[in-house]
Design an enzyme around this catalytic site. Structure first.
Site, PDB file in Angstrom:
ATOM      1  N   PRO A   3       0.830  -1.223   0.000  1.00 58.01           N
ATOM      2  CG  PRO A   3      -0.091  -1.097   2.142  1.00 58.01           C
ATOM      3  CD  PRO A   3       0.697  -1.994   1.241  1.00 58.01           C
ATOM      4  CG  ASP A  43     -11.285  -1.992 -22.832  1.00 64.34           C
ATOM      5  OD1 ASP A  43     -12.493  -1.879 -23.080  1.00 64.34           O
ATOM      6  OD2 ASP A  43     -10.700  -3.085 -22.750  1.00 64.34           O
TER       7      ASP A  43
HETATM    8  N1  SAM Z   1       1.767  -2.775   7.560  1.00 63.45           N
HETATM    9  C1  SAM Z   1       1.641  -2.441   6.162  1.00 63.45           C
HETATM   10  C2  SAM Z   1       1.507  -0.947   5.995  1.00 63.45           C
HETATM   11  O1  SAM Z   1       0.931  -0.303   6.868  1.00 63.45           O
HETATM   12  O2  SAM Z   1       1.928  -0.403   4.958  1.00 63.45           O
HETATM   13  C3  SAM Z   1       0.419  -3.130   5.553  1.00 63.45           C
HETATM   14  C4  SAM Z   1       0.622  -4.578   5.374  1.00 63.45           C
HETATM   15  S1  SAM Z   1      -0.764  -5.367   4.586  1.00 63.45           S
HETATM   16  C5  SAM Z   1      -1.797  -5.772   5.939  1.00 63.45           C
HETATM   17  C6  SAM Z   1      -0.128  -6.918   4.081  1.00 63.45           C
HETATM   18  C7  SAM Z   1       0.271  -7.002   2.632  1.00 63.45           C
HETATM   19  O3  SAM Z   1      -0.856  -6.831   1.809  1.00 63.45           O
HETATM   20  C8  SAM Z   1       1.286  -5.997   2.141  1.00 63.45           C
HETATM   21  O4  SAM Z   1       2.600  -6.374   2.453  1.00 63.45           O
HETATM   22  C9  SAM Z   1       1.027  -6.031   0.641  1.00 63.45           C
HETATM   23  O5  SAM Z   1       1.688  -7.110   0.018  1.00 63.45           O
HETATM   24  C10 SAM Z   1      -0.471  -6.275   0.568  1.00 63.45           C
HETATM   25  N2  SAM Z   1      -1.266  -5.058   0.347  1.00 63.45           N
HETATM   26  C11 SAM Z   1      -2.183  -4.531   1.183  1.00 63.45           C
HETATM   27  N3  SAM Z   1      -2.767  -3.451   0.673  1.00 63.45           N
HETATM   28  C12 SAM Z   1      -2.236  -3.274  -0.548  1.00 63.45           C
HETATM   29  C13 SAM Z   1      -2.444  -2.313  -1.588  1.00 63.45           C
HETATM   30  N4  SAM Z   1      -3.306  -1.314  -1.443  1.00 63.45           N
HETATM   31  N5  SAM Z   1      -1.727  -2.444  -2.723  1.00 63.45           N
HETATM   32  C14 SAM Z   1      -0.834  -3.442  -2.879  1.00 63.45           C
HETATM   33  N6  SAM Z   1      -0.583  -4.378  -1.914  1.00 63.45           N
HETATM   34  C15 SAM Z   1      -1.277  -4.295  -0.779  1.00 63.45           C
END
Ligand code: SAM
Length: 257
Positions: free
Chosen positions: A89, A168
């Protein structure tokens, strides 16, 4: 195109890839997707992939060593250097332009995080970090599938009719025009609370006049983009006819205001 996906939940990736356009592309060999179980790269009896965060705090963190071993194994099989994409994220927003760019690469690795995410040192082996939106998911499997699906649509031979990809939404910086199919008329409602209405397909689409249909579609795509995503118009690549249509649409909306 070849894609390796590293995850602790292979089934979350494998099952969706058996269906639809991606499933067929994999069957035909246009796409080669290999899902790697991160636990296969652990060395302990319990196949542990996570540990508590240094400094304390909630949750667990993905350990760096199994990920490094997974990347070494992939590099040995596919050849180095690797393009490694971390789903996160905190990454750069993933867009249609990013998808098109990545589709030009012969091979990418997608890393799926879990828990509190990756040990920071994993970033030393990462080429880029991509986010699919400003929200936090429980894991990187859905983001990896989103990235793979959007990238694959730009790989020649994956979508049967390449014209459809070119038309698209986002392809030229515009939202797509509305689409209709048979029947030409359909009645809805009819209950006391909602009187019956007949919904008709716009006349022009039934006319067989291809020049008028093309112009109608251009106008609808522009007016929809103007109404819903005016931010896209600044970077859209418009032809002369579209520039003129947009001028008319903006003029009409000023008159209404
Ligand atoms: N502790 C992290 C933070 O606050 O940035 C969030 C970890 S999340 C619970 C677990 C995993 O989900 C991340 O390591 C990533 O691989 C994935 N993930 C969650 N949200 C995402 C998003 N919006 N885009 C891409 N990957 C995401």
């Amino acid at each position: 195109m070849t894609v390796d996906i590293v995850t602790i939940f292979p089934a979350m990736i494998e099952q969706p890839l058996t269906a639809g356009i991606l499933g067929r592309a994999i069957e035909r060999g246009t796409l080669d997707v290999k899902v790697r179980d991160l636990r296969d790269f652990t060395t302990d009896r319990h196949r542990v992939v996570d540990d508590v965060p240094y400094g304390g705090g909630p949750g667990m963190v993905l350990k760096p060593d199994p990920i490094f071993r997974a990347l070494d194994a992939i590099a040995a099989e596919r050849g180095a250097p690797l393009t490694v994409i971390m789903t996160s994220p905190q990454g750069r927003p993933f867009t249609s332009a990013e998808a098109e760019r990545l589709s030009g690469l012969a091979h990418v690795v997608l890393l799926c995080g879990r828990y509190e995410g990756f040990d920071e040192r994993v970033r030393e082996r990462v080429t880029e970090e991509l986010s699919i939106g400003d929200y936090v998911l429980t894991g990187g499997e859905l983001p990896a599938l989103v990235v793979l699906d959007a990238v694959a649509r730009f790989v020649p031979g994956v979508v049967g009719d390449e014209q459809s990809v070119a038309q698209d939404t986002f392809s030229r910086g515009l939202l797509n025009h509305p689409q209709y199919t048979r029947p030409p008329e359909i009645a809805i409602g009819g209950a006391a609370a909602s009187p019956e209405r007949v919904l008709k397909v716009p006349e022009v689409l039934l006319s067989g006049n291809h020049a008028e249909i093309r112009k109608w579609r251009k106008r609808e795509a522009l007016s929809r983009t103007l109404a819903r995503r005016p931010d896209l118009l600044a970077a859209a690549s418009l032809d002369d006819e579209e520039v003129q249509l947009l001028r008319e649409l903006k003029g009409a909306s000023h008159e209404r205001d």
